[in-house]
Design a protein around this motif. Structure first.
Motif, PDB file in Angstrom:
ATOM      1  N   LEU A  76       7.350  -1.712   7.784  1.00 28.60           N
ATOM      2  CA  LEU A  76       8.503  -1.101   7.122  1.00 28.60           C
ATOM      3  C   LEU A  76       9.750  -1.924   7.431  1.00 28.60           C
ATOM      4  N   GLY A  77      10.504  -2.288   6.399  1.00 25.52           N
ATOM      5  CA  GLY A  77      11.738  -3.027   6.619  1.00 25.52           C
ATOM      6  C   GLY A  77      11.567  -4.509   6.369  1.00 25.52           C
ATOM      7  N   ASP A  78      12.161  -5.330   7.235  1.00 22.88           N
ATOM      8  CA  ASP A  78      12.087  -6.780   7.060  1.00 22.88           C
ATOM      9  C   ASP A  78      10.654  -7.283   7.133  1.00 22.88           C
ATOM     10  N   SER A  79      10.390  -8.336   6.382  1.00 23.76           N
ATOM     11  CA  SER A  79       9.085  -8.997   6.433  1.00 23.76           C
ATOM     12  C   SER A  79       8.929  -9.707   7.773  1.00 23.76           C
ATOM     13  N   CYS A  80       7.678  -9.969   8.143  1.00 20.48           N
ATOM     14  CA  CYS A  80       7.411 -10.732   9.357  1.00 20.48           C
ATOM     15  C   CYS A  80       6.270 -11.705   9.114  1.00 20.48           C
ATOM     16  N   LEU A  81       6.223 -12.727   9.939  1.00 17.77           N
ATOM     17  CA  LEU A  81       5.103 -13.656   9.931  1.00 17.77           C
ATOM     18  C   LEU A  81       4.152 -13.214  11.041  1.00 17.77           C
ATOM     19  N   PHE A  82       2.990 -12.732  10.627  1.00 17.15           N
ATOM     20  CA  PHE A  82       2.004 -12.129  11.518  1.00 17.15           C
ATOM     21  C   PHE A  82       0.868 -13.118  11.747  1.00 17.15           C
ATOM     22  N   ARG A  83       0.477 -13.274  12.989  1.00 18.50           N
ATOM     23  CA  ARG A  83      -0.623 -14.193  13.338  1.00 18.50           C
ATOM     24  C   ARG A  83      -1.827 -13.377  13.799  1.00 18.50           C
ATOM     25  N   PHE A  84      -2.985 -13.647  13.191  1.00 15.78           N
ATOM     26  CA  PHE A  84      -4.214 -12.931  13.542  1.00 15.78           C
ATOM     27  C   PHE A  84      -5.271 -13.936  13.968  1.00 15.78           C
ATOM     28  N   GLY A  85      -5.796 -13.739  15.176  1.00 15.65           N
ATOM     29  CA  GLY A  85      -6.768 -14.657  15.735  1.00 15.65           C
ATOM     30  C   GLY A  85      -8.160 -14.066  15.837  1.00 15.65           C
ATOM     31  N   THR A  86      -8.827 -14.312  16.953  1.00 13.53           N
ATOM     32  CA  THR A  86     -10.188 -13.844  17.180  1.00 13.53           C
ATOM     33  C   THR A  86     -10.249 -13.119  18.525  1.00 13.53           C
ATOM     34  N   PRO A  87     -11.356 -12.423  18.799  1.00 13.42           N
ATOM     35  CA  PRO A  87     -11.481 -11.777  20.114  1.00 13.42           C
ATOM     36  C   PRO A  87     -11.679 -12.760  21.268  1.00 13.42           C
ATOM     37  N   ALA A  88     -11.901 -14.035  20.973  1.00 15.82           N
ATOM     38  CA  ALA A  88     -12.237 -15.005  22.016  1.00 15.82           C
ATOM     39  C   ALA A  88     -11.044 -15.381  22.886  1.00 15.82           C
ATOM     40  N   GLY A  89      -9.824 -15.277  22.348  1.00 10.83           N
ATOM     41  CA  GLY A  89      -8.659 -15.669  23.132  1.00 10.83           C
ATOM     42  C   GLY A  89      -7.448 -15.887  22.256  1.00 10.83           C
ATOM     43  N   ARG A  90      -6.347 -16.310  22.885  1.00 10.53           N
ATOM     44  CA  ARG A  90      -5.084 -16.462  22.173  1.00 10.53           C
ATOM     45  C   ARG A  90      -5.001 -17.731  21.325  1.00 10.53           C
ATOM     46  N   TRP A 105       0.824  -1.211   0.000  1.00 14.12           N
ATOM     47  CA  TRP A 105       0.000   0.000   0.000  1.00 14.12           C
ATOM     48  C   TRP A 105       0.858   1.260   0.000  1.00 14.12           C
ATOM     49  N   LEU A 106       1.999   1.216   0.679  1.00 15.46           N
ATOM     50  CA  LEU A 106       2.921   2.352   0.685  1.00 15.46           C
ATOM     51  C   LEU A 106       3.961   2.169  -0.416  1.00 15.46           C
ATOM     52  N   ASP A 107       4.121   3.156  -1.277  1.00 17.82           N
ATOM     53  CA  ASP A 107       5.177   3.075  -2.281  1.00 17.82           C
ATOM     54  C   ASP A 107       6.527   3.347  -1.624  1.00 17.82           C
ATOM     55  N   ARG A 108       7.621   3.217  -2.392  1.00 12.98           N
ATOM     56  CA  ARG A 108       8.959   3.343  -1.818  1.00 12.98           C
ATOM     57  C   ARG A 108       9.197   4.729  -1.229  1.00 12.98           C
ATOM     58  N   ASP A 109       8.708   5.772  -1.886  1.00  9.93           N
ATOM     59  CA  ASP A 109       8.916   7.120  -1.368  1.00  9.93           C
ATOM     60  C   ASP A 109       8.254   7.295  -0.010  1.00  9.93           C
ATOM     61  N   ARG A 110       7.021   6.799   0.109  1.00  4.37           N
ATOM     62  CA  ARG A 110       6.318   6.910   1.397  1.00  4.37           C
ATOM     63  C   ARG A 110       7.000   6.055   2.466  1.00  4.37           C
ATOM     64  N   GLN A 111       7.492   4.900   2.077  1.00  2.00           N
ATOM     65  CA  GLN A 111       8.216   4.067   3.035  1.00  2.00           C
ATOM     66  C   GLN A 111       9.463   4.780   3.543  1.00  2.00           C
ATOM     67  N   ARG A 112      10.205   5.379   2.628  1.00  2.00           N
ATOM     68  CA  ARG A 112      11.420   6.098   2.989  1.00  2.00           C
ATOM     69  C   ARG A 112      11.111   7.239   3.961  1.00  2.00           C
ATOM     70  N   THR A 113      10.067   7.994   3.649  1.00  2.00           N
ATOM     71  CA  THR A 113       9.668   9.122   4.505  1.00  2.00           C
ATOM     72  C   THR A 113       9.275   8.639   5.893  1.00  2.00           C
ATOM     73  N   LEU A 114       8.514   7.550   5.943  1.00  2.00           N
ATOM     74  CA  LEU A 114       8.037   7.052   7.231  1.00  2.00           C
ATOM     75  C   LEU A 114       9.175   6.447   8.051  1.00  2.00           C
ATOM     76  N   VAL A 115      10.114   5.757   7.406  1.00  2.00           N
ATOM     77  CA  VAL A 115      11.275   5.224   8.122  1.00  2.00           C
ATOM     78  C   VAL A 115      12.087   6.369   8.738  1.00  2.00           C
ATOM     79  N   ALA A 116      12.351   7.419   7.951  1.00  2.00           N
ATOM     80  CA  ALA A 116      13.098   8.567   8.469  1.00  2.00           C
ATOM     81  C   ALA A 116      12.363   9.205   9.645  1.00  2.00           C
ATOM     82  N   SER A 117      11.041   9.262   9.568  1.00  2.00           N
ATOM     83  CA  SER A 117      10.249   9.821  10.674  1.00  2.00           C
ATOM     84  C   SER A 117      10.361   8.945  11.912  1.00  2.00           C
ATOM     85  N   CYS A 118      10.299   7.617  11.742  1.00  2.00           N
ATOM     86  CA  CYS A 118      10.423   6.701  12.884  1.00  2.00           C
ATOM     87  C   CYS A 118      11.749   6.914  13.606  1.00  2.00           C
TER      88      CYS A 118
END
Length: 230
Positions: free
Chosen positions: A156-170, A22-35
């Protein structure tokens, strides 16, 4: 058993939307510098201590200071300084993200307290998470905000493996998804209080030229619904 979705997946659960690239390279660069600038201004990123021990992820905050398990207007668990202000341009970016996600998910749009194309979304806090070597995030739900408005998450940066569950619990059911640099993830509606976490970061996967060689920034923007008095 978890299910892994590569590039191109959009809806992970009602109200939970993944928009790759969703973020192009320019926006990524700007946001990384801001972080990096926000971290320096705060005196560095910190590793909060939870009931389970010290987090491997390091955090700095804008607008409100988060520490387990509340918000404050000062950095109470460090040097007591006032938290840095939440920048209006970041709020505009988050509103743009919510509109983009709601356009792809009817249940998210239906769950919002405003028309998707004219959001009265008022984000007032950002948590800037830095994942260095070996950092991960255990399964948790974002429950400190009274507001039911969606959470906006940018990678931003390295990829990650993200886990998304439910509101019921872990526990199961959950879905695993690869989040890459520039990806947007929005969760609201019935998924607003869903448990989620980062299983691992994949070193050396950051795209060149954005200002991150190793590691991952995650910018998460929220509407707290809090007043100055908390």
């Amino acid at each position: 058993m978890s299910e892994f979705f590569p590039w191109g997946h959009r809806s992970m659960a009602p109200g939970a939307v993944h928009l790759p690239g969703w973020l192009d390279r320019d926006r990524q660069r700007t946001l990384v510098a801001s972080c990096r600038r926000w971290g320096r201004a705060a005196g560095g990123f910190r590793s909060p201590r939870t009931r389970g021990g010290t987090m491997s992820v390091q955090i700095t905050c804008l607008g409100w200071h988060w520490y387990p398990y509340r918000y404050s207007k000062s950095v109470e668990d460090r040097d007591g300084r006032s938290v840095a202000p939440f920048p209006p341009w970041l709020g505009n970016l988050a509103r743009e993200a919510v509109v983009a996600a709601a356009d792809l998910d009817d249940s998210l749009a239906a769950g919002l307290p405003f028309p998707a194309r004219e959001p009265a979304y008022r984000p007032d806090v950002a948590l800037i998470n830095w994942y260095g070597a070996g950092a991960r995030m255990g399964m948790h739900a974002d429950r400190e905000e009274p507001s039911p408005a969606p959470v906006v998450s940018l990678s931003l940066g390295d990829s990650c493996l993200f886990r998304f569950g439910t509101p019921a619990g872990r526990g199961r059911p959950w879905t695993d998804v690869l989040l890459e640099s520039g990806d947007l993830f929005v969760f609201g509606g019935s998924s607003r209080r869903a448990y989620h976490g980062v299983r691992k970061v994949l070193p050396g996967t950051a795209p060149p030229g954005i200002g991150v060689e190793l590691g991952r920034f995650n910018v998460t923007v929220r509407e707290t619904g809090l007043t100055e008095a908390g």
